[in-house]
Design an enzyme around this catalytic site. Structure first.
Site, short mmCIF file in Angstrom:
data_model
loop_
_atom_site.label_atom_id
_atom_site.label_comp_id
_atom_site.label_asym_id
_atom_site.label_seq_id
_atom_site.Cartn_x
_atom_site.Cartn_y
_atom_site.Cartn_z
N HIS A 259 2.65 1.65 10.88
CA HIS A 259 3.14 1.80 9.52
C HIS A 259 3.96 0.59 9.09
O HIS A 259 3.76 0.03 8.01
CB HIS A 259 3.99 3.08 9.42
CG HIS A 259 4.64 3.26 8.08
ND1 HIS A 259 5.90 2.79 7.79
CD2 HIS A 259 4.19 3.84 6.94
CE1 HIS A 259 6.20 3.08 6.54
NE2 HIS A 259 5.19 3.73 6.01
N ARG B 141 -4.97 2.97 -0.73
CA ARG B 141 -4.58 4.11 0.11
C ARG B 141 -3.71 5.03 -0.72
O ARG B 141 -2.52 4.74 -0.92
CB ARG B 141 -3.83 3.59 1.34
CG ARG B 141 -4.70 2.75 2.27
CD ARG B 141 -3.90 1.77 3.08
NE ARG B 141 -3.32 0.73 2.22
CZ ARG B 141 -2.98 -0.50 2.64
NH1 ARG B 141 -3.18 -0.83 3.89
NH2 ARG B 141 -2.47 -1.36 1.81
N THR C 277 -11.59 -0.33 10.60
CA THR C 277 -11.62 -0.81 11.98
C THR C 277 -10.32 -0.57 12.74
O THR C 277 -10.31 -0.66 13.96
CB THR C 277 -11.98 -2.31 12.01
OG1 THR C 277 -11.10 -3.03 11.13
CG2 THR C 277 -13.43 -2.52 11.58
N ASN C 278 -9.22 -0.26 12.04
CA ASN C 278 -8.00 0.08 12.76
C ASN C 278 -8.22 1.36 13.58
O ASN C 278 -8.02 1.41 14.79
CB ASN C 278 -6.84 0.29 11.79
CG ASN C 278 -6.46 -0.99 11.06
OD1 ASN C 278 -6.89 -2.07 11.41
ND2 ASN C 278 -5.65 -0.85 10.02
N CYS D 212 -12.40 -2.75 5.79
CA CYS D 212 -11.08 -2.69 5.17
C CYS D 212 -9.96 -2.53 6.19
O CYS D 212 -8.81 -2.36 5.83
CB CYS D 212 -11.01 -1.57 4.14
SG CYS D 212 -11.26 0.07 4.85
#
Length: 869
Positions: free
Chosen positions: A448, A554, A748-749, A813
């Protein structure tokens, strides 16, 4: 025409070899004639070859000659030395001993390439006790002449006249004054040397040549060659230069570089020293170049010519005699300042000396990042406090604060602060935005804190080992060290280093030429570059940095800070009526946010991801609920592993009005913006899908919302519906998902997290560092896309999706969208775009240009020319 040419007359300008240097046994090559004689740097040495180039470019050079490496020993012979003196006098248009236009000689040596450990230059050859005072009177500064003369006599005495170095050093200890040093040295040579120091300039030159070659053959020099892995028998070329003497007010020497390191502009920068050239001028005695008696116009012309020839920022050594500049040496700067390299690349391309594509390829994505972010100016004496993960690039200094509230309080008073926390939550975002930088003890580069910091352009270091915050005591512990709230620290988000105290920070500010190069890069790349942005302000920043649209909005980030209670009311509602009321309020807030976002995007693509966040980011911490009943409901929702729990599409399927409320707010906002003439290319994305049935159900919610808005407003909103591929199962079932989706965006995270089974918030600090040390990994898979596992899933998903829907749009993204190596991989797969945080957009633009295969660009240009016909 050079100064040498003007003074030497027709003979030196003819270009034909001088008859004297063709005499048997004599090998003397005037500057500028080496190439004519078929000689290169192996024979001429690096200096002789460089002087040849300068003459060929028509630049003014100091008159001189080279004795090639294979014949350098011959300069120690009287006949060759005399011939060299005569030739230099002829080239310079002066004679040694002439009181009106005095001349001395300088002898230097060079190897075929630039190396360390060469013998020092020997200058002031031709000075005698009889003419020294007259020369000092011409110069006006006698100390400099005697200082250089003493150094020359000292080396010749030891290496050519057999005087012991120890004897020489003992004698010089008590004679610091330069004139007395010369007298002491001459006396020592007369008493202890194989012969007295001669007055004849040719004899001095012959002894100087023997001394330099003997020094080159000394044990010290041989050790230096071994250390540099050079041949033991490496031969040196010798160079005899004219040293024209003139008044100090109109003569001197200096060094200059072609470009201002701060601006990158063509502007000679350096120092100028008056008097006779010394190898190590006294410190703080130089003058600015603008005090050159003849001005800097000729020097600037020479530097500009050299830049065009060498295609690099350059440095030169020069002499000034009678207000005219002559070059002593010139070379490309090995490590030019980055701004200078950027400006030169653009200048060369605009002047036609370089193609635009080559100019772009000279500037790497890493260069772009360095220019866009401030850097710490390190001196080596910094007090390193801790090292963590480089989560967001840039550097900052500030007072330590331990809470978001304190950050807001101090920042309001104009104080620079660094927010330090064990980890950050959505509630901390206002404080993070108010801080100069963020430092956390947990979390990785996809945490975060890292994501928010990158989006805001704030430096951040995460996963700092041993960081322990004690809010009650107002301290933070780093292992055994304790820092108090208010203490200053300095942070480097590019390296992960944190230092005690306030360090100097360079100001970020790329030259305008970088924008020019990035525009050229845009013309080279195939891959689109979008931004991950959640607010109108972030979109505005990204568009100014060259983003082509929004690749990820987001929506959960719109509930940070003051709006956090809105989503909490939805999640913790006591009954359906309370939930519906909360959803209505949420819809109103989202409509406001979406309208601002879409207006900022304009007629560009924008991908809006419906709510996707682990519940723990929104639920109140234990003991912080409004009442006991709400605390009980929050406790029931808390999960052992929230990253794999009730989030994304799963939450939407349990709270069936959540996605319709968001979608209606989005479509209504689009209709409002379209009424003003702006029509964004809207894409609605469903997150965390792993089953086609999930996607079909969520898609029905979105279509129902679109129908409801059309019935209410009369506007049918054009949009694409897609999904985020972030679970391995979604990648494997991409063909089935493509039946319901018009686009895929690879998250991809999470895809990396779920493919490896790594927690992106924990594993980087505890596991990945060890894995990299042991060679298991070359980089964090959260920073650089893993091509073998995660990348293989992306490739497989792309192939299967295209087999079902050939025109499906595919993008990335995750944070890898700003990493140059990951971008090259995505380009190789033929994906349509990458999306990254705003301040990495220019980096991604340059990386995409570098990754575009030359053959593909050639084909596209051919296709365009064909279609034009």
């Amino acid at each position: 025409m050079s100064v040498a040419d003007r003074e030497a007359g027709p003979l030196a300008q003819s270009g034909a070899p001088l008859a004297l240097s063709e005499a048997p046994g004599l090998v003397l090559v005037p500057y500028g004639q080496g190439r004519i004689r078929g000689l290169d740097a192996d024979e001429l040495g690096a200096h002789g070859a460089a002087m040849d180039r300068l003459v060929a470019l028509g630049l003014p050079v100091v008159p001189g000659l080279t004795v090639p490496a294979g014949a350098s020993a011959s300069l120690g012979e009287p006949d060759t030395a005399q011939a060299a003196v005569d030739l230099v006098e002829q080239l310079a248009g002066r004679r040694i001993g002439d009181a009106g236009r005095p001349l001395l000689l300088r002898l230097s040596a060079s190897a075929p390439t630039e190396i360390a450990g060469l013998p020092p230059d020997l200058a002031c050859l031709g000075v005698t006790s009889a003419n020294a005072d007259d020369l000092c009177a011409v110069i006006g500064r006698g100390e400099a002449l005697h200082e250089v003369w003493a150094a020359t006599v000292r080396l010749i005495a030891e290496y050519a006249l057999d005087v012991s170095g120890a004897v020489l050093d003992d004698a010089l200890l008590d004679t610091p004054e330069p004139r007395a040093r010369v007298e002491a040295l001459l006396s020592l040579v007369a008493r202890h040397g194989s012969r007295p120091f001669p007055d004849d300039p040719a004899q001095q030159l012959a002894l100087a040549a023997r001394a330099l070659l003997a020094r080159w053959d000394s044990p010290r020099a041989r050790r230096s060659r071994r250390a540099q892995r050079l041949p033991a028998d490496l031969a040196l070329a010798l160079h005899v230069q004219a040293l024209r003497i003139g008044p100090a007010d109109h003569s001197g020497y200096g060094t200059a570089v072609s470009r201002d390191p701060e601006t990158g502009r063509l502007s000679p920068q350096g120092s100028f020293f008056r008097g006779v050239r010394r190898s190590a001028p006294p410190p703080h005695t130089g003058e600015p170049l603008d005090r050159l008696a003849g001005g800097t116009a000729l020097l600037e012309h020479s530097l500009l010519t050299l830049e065009r020839h060498l295609r690099a920022p350059v440095s030169v050594d020069f002499e000034v005699r009678d207000d005219e500049i002559s070059l002593l040496a010139a070379s490309a700067q090995l490590r030019p300042p980055l701004r200078a390299a950027v400006c030169l690349a653009a200048d060369l391309a605009r002047d036609g000396a370089l193609g635009r594509e080559e100019a772009v390829r000279r500037i790497t994505p890493a260069h772009v990042q360095e220019l866009l972010h401030p850097q710490l100016r390190l001196t080596g004496g910094e007090d390193l406090l801790v090292t963590g993960l480089p989560a967001s690039p840039g550097a900052a200094t500030g007072a330590v604060v331990l809470s978001s509230e304190r950050a807001l309080e101090l920042a309001a008073d104009g104080t620079q602060v660094v927010l330090v926390a064990a980890e950050t939550t959505p509630a901390d975002v206002p404080g993070m935005l108010a801080s100069a930088a963020v430092l956390t003890g947990s979390g990785g580069i996809a945490s975060h804190a890292a994501v928010v910091a990158r989006g805001a352009g704030k430096p951040a270091v995460c996963g700092a080992e041993g960081l322990r915050v004690d809010l009650a005591a107002g301290t933070v512990r780093f292992g055994d060290r304790v820092v108090r709230e208010g203490d200053p620290v300095s942070l480097d988000g590019r390296t992960g280093a944190v230092y005690m105290g306030t360090l100097s920070v360079s100001v970020a500010g790329p030259p305008p030429e970088l924008s020019t190069l990035l525009q050229w890069a845009d013309g080279m790349r195939r891959l689109g570059v979008r931004v991950n942005a959640d607010t109108a302000a972030e979109v505005g920043t990204a568009l100014a940095l060259g983003a082509e649209g929004v690749g990820l909005c987001r929506t959960e980030h719109q509930f940070l800070g003051e709006r956090l209670p809105l989503i909490r009311r939805v999640l913790l509602a006591a009954d359906p009526a309370a939930r519906d009321e909360a959803l209505l309020e949420l819809e109103r807030a989202q409509h406001e946010d979406f309208r601002a976002l879409l207006a900022a995007v304009g007629n560009r693509p924008v991908t809006v991801r419906l709510l996707d966040a682990p519940l723990h980011e929104f639920l109140p911490a234990p003991g912080q609920a409004l009442d006991a009943a709400e605390e009980q409901r929050a406790a029931a929702l808390r999960e052992a592993n929230p990253m794999l729990g009730l989030r994304g599409v799963r939450l939407a399927l349990l709270h069936e009005r959540l996605y319709p409320a968001q979608a209606e707010a989005l479509f209504t906002a689009w209709a409002d913006v379209a009424a003003t003439g702006v029509r964004p290319e809207l894409e609605v994305m469903i997150p965390l899908v792993s089953m086609p049935e999930e996607l079909a159900a969520a898609a029905a919610y979105v279509r129902g919302a679109a129908d409801a808005v059309a019935a209410r407003t009369g506007v049918e909103v054009p949009y694409r519906l897609g999904t985020m591929i972030e679970t391995p199962r979604a990648a494997l079932l991409a063909g089935e998902l493509a039946e319901h989706a018009e686009f895929f965006s690879f998250g991809t995270n999470d895809l990396t997290q779920l493919t490896y089974g790594f927690s992106r918030d924990d594993v980087e600090r505890q596991v990945l560092a060890s894995y990299q040390e042991r060679g298991f990994l070359t980089a964090s898979p959260f920073a650089r896309l893993d091509p073998h596992g995660v990348g293989a899933l992306v490739a497989l998903a792309a192939e299967r999706a295209r087999s079902v829907r050939p025109g499906i749009k595919l993008g990335v993204c995750g944070e890898h969208g700003g990493d140059p190596e990951s971008i090259a991989f995505c380009d190789g797969l033929g994906l349509d775009y990458v999306s990254c945080s705003a301040h990495r957009v220019p980096v991604a633009r340059m990386a995409a240009a570098h990754s575009a295969p030359r053959e593909r660009r050639d084909e596209e240009r051919h296709d365009e020319s064909g279609s034009a016909r």
